[in-house]
Motif scaffolding. Structure first.
Motif, PDB file in Angstrom:
ATOM      1  N   CYS A 161       0.851  -1.182   0.000  1.00 34.80           N
ATOM      2  CA  CYS A 161       0.000   0.000   0.000  1.00 34.80           C
ATOM      3  C   CYS A 161       0.888   1.235   0.000  1.00 34.80           C
ATOM      4  O   CYS A 161       2.091   1.157   0.269  1.00 34.80           O
ATOM      5  CB  CYS A 161      -0.971  -0.002   1.183  1.00 34.80           C
ATOM      6  SG  CYS A 161      -0.188   0.177   2.793  1.00 34.80           S
ATOM      7  N   ASP A 163       0.690   5.902  -0.999  1.00 36.81           N
ATOM      8  CA  ASP A 163      -0.094   6.999  -1.569  1.00 36.81           C
ATOM      9  C   ASP A 163       0.407   7.447  -2.931  1.00 36.81           C
ATOM     10  O   ASP A 163      -0.198   8.320  -3.549  1.00 36.81           O
ATOM     11  CB  ASP A 163      -0.084   8.186  -0.585  1.00 36.81           C
ATOM     12  CG  ASP A 163      -0.762   7.818   0.724  1.00 36.81           C
ATOM     13  OD1 ASP A 163      -1.716   7.011   0.687  1.00 36.81           O
ATOM     14  OD2 ASP A 163      -0.338   8.320   1.788  1.00 36.81           O
ATOM     15  N   LYS A 168       4.323   2.691  -6.276  1.00 34.21           N
ATOM     16  CA  LYS A 168       3.796   1.329  -6.113  1.00 34.21           C
ATOM     17  C   LYS A 168       4.023   0.506  -7.373  1.00 34.21           C
ATOM     18  O   LYS A 168       4.330  -0.688  -7.301  1.00 34.21           O
ATOM     19  CB  LYS A 168       2.301   1.376  -5.757  1.00 34.21           C
ATOM     20  CG  LYS A 168       2.041   1.824  -4.326  1.00 34.21           C
ATOM     21  CD  LYS A 168       0.627   1.523  -3.855  1.00 34.21           C
ATOM     22  CE  LYS A 168      -0.362   2.518  -4.414  1.00 34.21           C
ATOM     23  NZ  LYS A 168      -1.693   2.414  -3.729  1.00 34.21           N
ATOM     24  N   ASP A 185      -2.238  -4.619  -4.607  1.00 37.24           N
ATOM     25  CA  ASP A 185      -2.231  -3.254  -4.081  1.00 37.24           C
ATOM     26  C   ASP A 185      -3.500  -3.044  -3.254  1.00 37.24           C
ATOM     27  O   ASP A 185      -4.607  -3.090  -3.780  1.00 37.24           O
ATOM     28  CB  ASP A 185      -2.175  -2.285  -5.262  1.00 37.24           C
ATOM     29  CG  ASP A 185      -2.231  -0.836  -4.832  1.00 37.24           C
ATOM     30  OD1 ASP A 185      -2.300  -0.561  -3.613  1.00 37.24           O
ATOM     31  OD2 ASP A 185      -2.198   0.036  -5.729  1.00 37.24           O
ATOM     32  N   ALA A 186      -3.316  -2.848  -1.946  1.00 39.51           N
ATOM     33  CA  ALA A 186      -4.479  -2.725  -1.048  1.00 39.51           C
ATOM     34  C   ALA A 186      -4.912  -1.281  -0.844  1.00 39.51           C
ATOM     35  O   ALA A 186      -5.849  -1.030  -0.092  1.00 39.51           O
ATOM     36  CB  ALA A 186      -4.178  -3.382   0.301  1.00 39.51           C
ATOM     37  N   GLY A 187      -4.245  -0.317  -1.498  1.00 37.58           N
ATOM     38  CA  GLY A 187      -4.715   1.061  -1.407  1.00 37.58           C
ATOM     39  C   GLY A 187      -3.733   2.013  -0.757  1.00 37.58           C
ATOM     40  O   GLY A 187      -2.519   1.843  -0.859  1.00 37.58           O
ATOM     41  N   VAL A 191      -3.717   1.864   5.066  1.00 42.05           N
ATOM     42  CA  VAL A 191      -4.074   0.444   5.128  1.00 42.05           C
ATOM     43  C   VAL A 191      -2.924  -0.378   5.742  1.00 42.05           C
ATOM     44  O   VAL A 191      -3.089  -1.534   6.122  1.00 42.05           O
ATOM     45  CB  VAL A 191      -4.430  -0.054   3.699  1.00 42.05           C
ATOM     46  CG1 VAL A 191      -4.608  -1.547   3.640  1.00 42.05           C
ATOM     47  CG2 VAL A 191      -5.686   0.644   3.186  1.00 42.05           C
ATOM     48  N   SER A 192      -1.744   0.246   5.879  1.00 42.51           N
ATOM     49  CA  SER A 192      -0.557  -0.514   6.284  1.00 42.51           C
ATOM     50  C   SER A 192      -0.727  -1.256   7.613  1.00 42.51           C
ATOM     51  O   SER A 192      -0.228  -2.370   7.769  1.00 42.51           O
ATOM     52  CB  SER A 192       0.674   0.389   6.364  1.00 42.51           C
ATOM     53  OG  SER A 192       1.832  -0.392   6.533  1.00 42.51           O
TER      54      SER A 192
ATOM     55  N   ALA B 110     -10.613   4.065   1.545  1.00 43.91           N
ATOM     56  CA  ALA B 110     -10.057   2.898   2.236  1.00 43.91           C
ATOM     57  C   ALA B 110     -10.963   2.406   3.359  1.00 43.91           C
ATOM     58  O   ALA B 110     -11.583   3.204   4.075  1.00 43.91           O
ATOM     59  CB  ALA B 110      -8.684   3.255   2.804  1.00 43.91           C
ATOM     60  N   LEU B 201      -8.823  -5.445   5.151  1.00 46.62           N
ATOM     61  CA  LEU B 201      -7.762  -5.562   4.136  1.00 46.62           C
ATOM     62  C   LEU B 201      -8.314  -6.257   2.886  1.00 46.62           C
ATOM     63  O   LEU B 201      -8.119  -5.796   1.748  1.00 46.62           O
ATOM     64  CB  LEU B 201      -6.582  -6.354   4.709  1.00 46.62           C
ATOM     65  CG  LEU B 201      -5.366  -6.492   3.795  1.00 46.62           C
ATOM     66  CD1 LEU B 201      -4.756  -5.128   3.490  1.00 46.62           C
ATOM     67  CD2 LEU B 201      -4.314  -7.403   4.428  1.00 46.62           C
ATOM     68  N   ASN B 204     -10.679  -4.030   0.948  1.00 46.18           N
ATOM     69  CA  ASN B 204      -9.933  -3.108   0.083  1.00 46.18           C
ATOM     70  C   ASN B 204      -9.482  -3.794  -1.202  1.00 46.18           C
ATOM     71  O   ASN B 204      -9.565  -3.219  -2.290  1.00 46.18           O
ATOM     72  CB  ASN B 204      -8.708  -2.555   0.812  1.00 46.18           C
ATOM     73  CG  ASN B 204      -9.082  -1.533   1.875  1.00 46.18           C
ATOM     74  OD1 ASN B 204      -9.904  -0.655   1.642  1.00 46.18           O
ATOM     75  ND2 ASN B 204      -8.496  -1.666   3.053  1.00 46.18           N
ATOM     76  N   ARG B 208     -10.604  -3.049  -5.213  1.00 42.43           N
ATOM     77  CA  ARG B 208      -9.631  -2.741  -6.273  1.00 42.43           C
ATOM     78  C   ARG B 208      -9.550  -3.818  -7.344  1.00 42.43           C
ATOM     79  O   ARG B 208      -9.115  -3.535  -8.453  1.00 42.43           O
ATOM     80  CB  ARG B 208      -8.230  -2.517  -5.674  1.00 42.43           C
ATOM     81  CG  ARG B 208      -8.161  -1.264  -4.819  1.00 42.43           C
ATOM     82  CD  ARG B 208      -6.782  -1.090  -4.245  1.00 42.43           C
ATOM     83  NE  ARG B 208      -5.864  -0.457  -5.161  1.00 42.43           N
ATOM     84  CZ  ARG B 208      -5.663   0.852  -5.230  1.00 42.43           C
ATOM     85  NH1 ARG B 208      -6.333   1.675  -4.451  1.00 42.43           N
ATOM     86  NH2 ARG B 208      -4.800   1.359  -6.082  1.00 42.43           N
TER      87      ARG B 208
END
Lengths: 219, 219
Positions: A161, A163, A168, A185-187, A191-192, B110, B201, B204, B208
């Motif tokens: 994840c 920004d 990414k 890719d979780a966003g 989200v980390s 998110a 998670l 998300n 996506r």
């Protein structure tokens, strides 16, 4: 690419260095002391030569390694990660920075996620970085042993994840050069904490299902 | 076994009712109103008869359903889970109680894990239960649609945790009656926050990577 591993020993650092060297990337091993960094670098070089790979690996102090690199991997225990970045100072400007850092604690027989006050190690590291750095959270759940066996296929998912979409994309490409890793890719970076929390969960499973080293796949 | 699903509609309840009915378990659908519970029960009965299964399903108010059952599944949104258990009151004594409850919030694009002050939904529910109840945390990350297709093999892992080893063994057995689910025991109940955090998670990732409904496998 030019890739720095700050604190380039132990855990997943070895596997990343060996595998990325194999596909031709240039590696800068950073450590607190120049001597230690050069020692680690020569160990990796020796290992790779035995495997028939002619690597481009140099050891140097953390600030120099960061300055040389386009991508910087923070391969440092959670308690030192943010302070190391602060020491590297102006040598991180607009590079891509990758954090696999997870903070956990042990309570009785259980390992528990233990994030810093910022909510996640990624947020703590972001605070230590200049705003121009492009932070990506990744590589929390790669089993170190399997990663270091460079001819072994890794049928795992790497959830990332961050920004910055371009950053990414670079991390996705670098990751998928290691067969057969798949990046999901979780966003955004917030989200980390949920990605980081999987690490102590997996540690608990590894303890209970020895000698398995679990990683994760989303199916 | 006699299994109650409190709030037996929506999400994973349907799949659990259909699949457990298929292998002969006796199901008690609980709801706030007797009428609603009976309505839901007759819908499930109809569906199962069409599939050639003669089910044992009854609808009744939540307290009655809990009283009848050996295993109670809390299939209730996070904001009502603990209060429903408090209303059920004395009808939960030493049964096995299963919580798939996860509390999350949305921030921008998110989905984030949003645990109650107790640290996890499991801990919140534990607080509402009598100390004799045997709480197991499970089923957070089963994709509802795939679960409800009762002839479909489910090649997923169900990570569970809890402080009662025998209760976890019962849940493992019930779960693995649904092909091809595999149960992994991650340890004591305090691990639940890390299992619960996987749900946002996965949400998300589902957003996506539409139309994928991810579940998880530890490999």
């Amino acid at each position: 690419m030019k890739i720095a591993l700050l604190g380039g020993t132990g855990d997943i650092a070895e596997g990343l260095v060996l595998r990325w060297s194999k596909v031709g990337h240039e590696i800068f091993i950073g450590s607190r002391s120049d001597e230690k960094a050069k020692g680690i670098a020569s160990d990796y070089i020796e290992k790779l030569k035995e495997l028939g790979v002619e690597p481009k690996i140099q050891g140097m102090p953390n600030p120099d390694a960061a300055k040389e690199a386009e991508v910087i991997i923070i391969s440092i225990p959670p308690e030192y990660a943010a302070s190391t970045i602060s020491q590297v100072g102006d040598n991180i400007t607009d590079q891509i920075v990758v954090t696999p850092v997870v903070s956990m604690k042990r309570e009785g027989k259980a390992f528990l996620y233990n994030p810093p006050s910022q909510g996640s190690s990624a947020f703590e590291i972001k605070e230590a970085l200049p705003p121009t750095a492009k932070l990506v959270s990744a590589y929390h759940n790669l089993p170190a042993k399997e990663l270091s066996e460079i001819d072994r296929d890794l049928d795992y998912d790497v959830v990332i994840c961050g920004d910055d979409e371009d950053a990414k994309e670079v991390v996705k490409k670098l990751t998928e050069e290691m067969p057969n890793l798949r990046v999901l890719d979780a966003g955004p970076l917030e989200v980390s904490s949920m990605i980081e929390a999987m690490t102590p969960l997996i540690v608990n499973l590894n303890v209970r299902y020895k000698p398995q080293h679990f990683s994760v796949k989303f199916v």
